[in-house]
Design an enzyme around this catalytic site. Structure first.
Site, PDB file in Angstrom:
ATOM      1  N   ARG A 182       0.890  -1.272  -0.002  1.00 57.25           N
ATOM      2  CA  ARG A 182       0.250   0.007   0.158  1.00 57.25           C
ATOM      3  C   ARG A 182       0.951   1.223  -0.032  1.00 57.25           C
ATOM      4  O   ARG A 182       2.242   0.974   0.027  1.00 57.25           O
ATOM      5  CB  ARG A 182      -0.886  -0.021   1.260  1.00 57.25           C
ATOM      6  CG  ARG A 182      -0.154   0.307   2.566  1.00 57.25           C
ATOM      7  CD  ARG A 182      -1.117   0.087   3.726  1.00 57.25           C
ATOM      8  NE  ARG A 182      -0.466  -0.001   5.078  1.00 57.25           N
ATOM      9  CZ  ARG A 182      -1.039   0.064   6.214  1.00 57.25           C
ATOM     10  NH1 ARG A 182      -2.260  -0.022   6.445  1.00 57.25           N
ATOM     11  NH2 ARG A 182      -0.282   0.106   7.156  1.00 57.25           N
ATOM     12  N   ASP A 227       6.164  -7.679   1.067  1.00 54.24           N
ATOM     13  CA  ASP A 227       5.447  -7.073   2.275  1.00 54.24           C
ATOM     14  C   ASP A 227       5.013  -8.145   3.356  1.00 54.24           C
ATOM     15  O   ASP A 227       5.002  -9.498   3.172  1.00 54.24           O
ATOM     16  CB  ASP A 227       4.100  -6.213   1.883  1.00 54.24           C
ATOM     17  CG  ASP A 227       3.822  -5.160   2.632  1.00 54.24           C
ATOM     18  OD1 ASP A 227       3.771  -5.325   4.032  1.00 54.24           O
ATOM     19  OD2 ASP A 227       3.778  -3.976   2.303  1.00 54.24           O
ATOM     20  N   VAL A 233      11.321  -7.471   6.745  1.00 50.94           N
ATOM     21  CA  VAL A 233      12.385  -6.797   6.540  1.00 50.94           C
ATOM     22  C   VAL A 233      13.386  -6.824   7.605  1.00 50.94           C
ATOM     23  O   VAL A 233      14.558  -6.643   7.631  1.00 50.94           O
ATOM     24  CB  VAL A 233      12.384  -5.383   5.891  1.00 50.94           C
ATOM     25  CG1 VAL A 233      11.624  -5.199   4.565  1.00 50.94           C
ATOM     26  CG2 VAL A 233      11.695  -4.641   7.156  1.00 50.94           C
ATOM     27  N   TYR A 276      12.282   7.206  15.191  1.00 50.26           N
ATOM     28  CA  TYR A 276      11.824   7.620  13.983  1.00 50.26           C
ATOM     29  C   TYR A 276      12.863   8.542  13.035  1.00 50.26           C
ATOM     30  O   TYR A 276      13.540   8.144  12.245  1.00 50.26           O
ATOM     31  CB  TYR A 276      10.435   8.052  13.488  1.00 50.26           C
ATOM     32  CG  TYR A 276      10.211   8.202  11.907  1.00 50.26           C
ATOM     33  CD1 TYR A 276       9.631   7.178  11.396  1.00 50.26           C
ATOM     34  CD2 TYR A 276      10.047   9.532  11.233  1.00 50.26           C
ATOM     35  CE1 TYR A 276       9.564   7.261   9.900  1.00 50.26           C
ATOM     36  CE2 TYR A 276       9.736   9.509  10.166  1.00 50.26           C
ATOM     37  CZ  TYR A 276       9.589   8.530   9.416  1.00 50.26           C
ATOM     38  OH  TYR A 276       9.249   8.778   8.175  1.00 50.26           O
ATOM     39  N   LYS A 325      15.936   7.483  10.462  1.00 47.02           N
ATOM     40  CA  LYS A 325      16.042   8.218   9.353  1.00 47.02           C
ATOM     41  C   LYS A 325      17.495   8.852   9.157  1.00 47.02           C
ATOM     42  O   LYS A 325      17.809   8.956   8.048  1.00 47.02           O
ATOM     43  CB  LYS A 325      14.910   9.242   9.139  1.00 47.02           C
ATOM     44  CG  LYS A 325      13.454   8.271   8.783  1.00 47.02           C
ATOM     45  CD  LYS A 325      13.502   7.250   7.839  1.00 47.02           C
ATOM     46  CE  LYS A 325      12.296   6.812   7.744  1.00 47.02           C
ATOM     47  NZ  LYS A 325      12.183   5.727   6.737  1.00 47.02           N
ATOM     48  N   THR A 333       0.394   8.485   7.361  1.00 51.87           N
ATOM     49  CA  THR A 333       0.017   9.686   7.812  1.00 51.87           C
ATOM     50  C   THR A 333      -1.319  10.165   7.865  1.00 51.87           C
ATOM     51  O   THR A 333      -1.612  10.963   8.831  1.00 51.87           O
ATOM     52  CB  THR A 333       0.668  10.936   6.727  1.00 51.87           C
ATOM     53  OG1 THR A 333      -0.010  10.734   5.480  1.00 51.87           O
ATOM     54  CG2 THR A 333       2.030  10.900   6.656  1.00 51.87           C
TER      55      THR A 333
END
Length: 262
Positions: free
Chosen positions: A17, A39, A67, A157, A161, A195
């Protein structure tokens, strides 16, 4: 139908998605030969595969891949090697978020985000590098974020990143002799399943975004396509920010507008 990825074999994680799904659509429309959609959301993946199959002539392969699990990556690589013998494009798209501060973040929450975002990207590059090497012109696209360029308030997070940006540059140097380019994309606020639960927060950032809106998945997919294609043949170790001008000075622009300067 385009041909920018004609004959290419690609693997995109987190593709059931959102951004990953749109990237698969883009790859299909540009003539990719094989799109391996990986996925853990198997029901959603099954439905998305059907949609991607209709958008082009690519062979679309659904693949269950967590993953964070080394064994899953090893199995994926073994399958790709047996079926196709090489890999041209790896998109480390899978990611999760947890909007929590350092003080409020539990170790369990920290480890989960780091495992998916950072370790997942590491494992993908580690285990797919040999297959990409065989292509002679492989491309890895890692997903960082504007959180990886700022003091964003989601502690785990943000840490993951920032790490992806550094890992990308290190891998670009290590893999250069093999003809593998490695780059990262740093999206701003993009409307996606990630989001949507934070709709009010996303809209609050319009004021400090130069284009005064959030992005859409298609706008990220176009950048991924560029980095996956030979159009970006002299780009490696770079990061492309796709945030509507938020980190370029959006907050300064917001103040200037309120003061009547702009």
């Amino acid at each position: 139908m385009g041909e920018r990825l004609k004959g290419k074999i690609s693997l995109i994680t987190g593709s059931a998605r959102g951004l990953g799904a749109m990237e698969c659509m883009s790859f299909s429309e540009e003539g990719a030969n094989v799109i391996i959609m990986a996925d853990i959301l198997l029901k959603e993946l099954e439905e998305t595969v059907k949609i991607v199959e209709k958008s082009g002539s690519a062979r679309v392969v659904p693949l269950k891949l967590d993953v964070t699990r080394e064994g899953d990556w090893q199995n994926a690589v073994e399958y790709i090697e047996k079926e196709f013998g090489k890999l041209d494009i790896l998109v480390n798209n899978a990611g999760i978020t947890k909007r929590v501060t350092f003080v409020d973040c539990s170790l369990e929450e920290w480890n989960k985000v780091i495992a998916v975002n950072q370790t997942g990207t590491f494992l993908g590059m580690k285990y797919c590098s040999e297959l990409l090497k065989r292509s002679g012109s492989g491309s890895i696209i890692n997903k960082s974020s504007i959180a990886g360029m700022t003091g964003y308030f989601a502690a785990p997070y943000t840490a993951s990143k920032w790490a992806i940006r550094g890992m990308t540059k290190a891998a670009a140097m290590e893999f250069a002799d093999w003809g593998i380019r490695v780059n990262s994309i740093n999206p701003g606020f993009i409307w996606s399943p990630l989001t949507e639960p934070a709709k009010e927060m996303v809209e609050a950032f319009y004021e400090v975004t130069a284009l005064e809106r959030a992005g859409i998945p298609e706008e990220i997919a176009k950048v991924v396509l560029f980095l996956a294609s030979d159009d970006s043949s002299f780009i490696t170790g770079s990061e492309i920010v796709v945030d509507g001008g938020l980190t370029a000075g959006g907050e300064i622009r917001g103040v200037a507008k309120n003061l009547g300067i702009y």
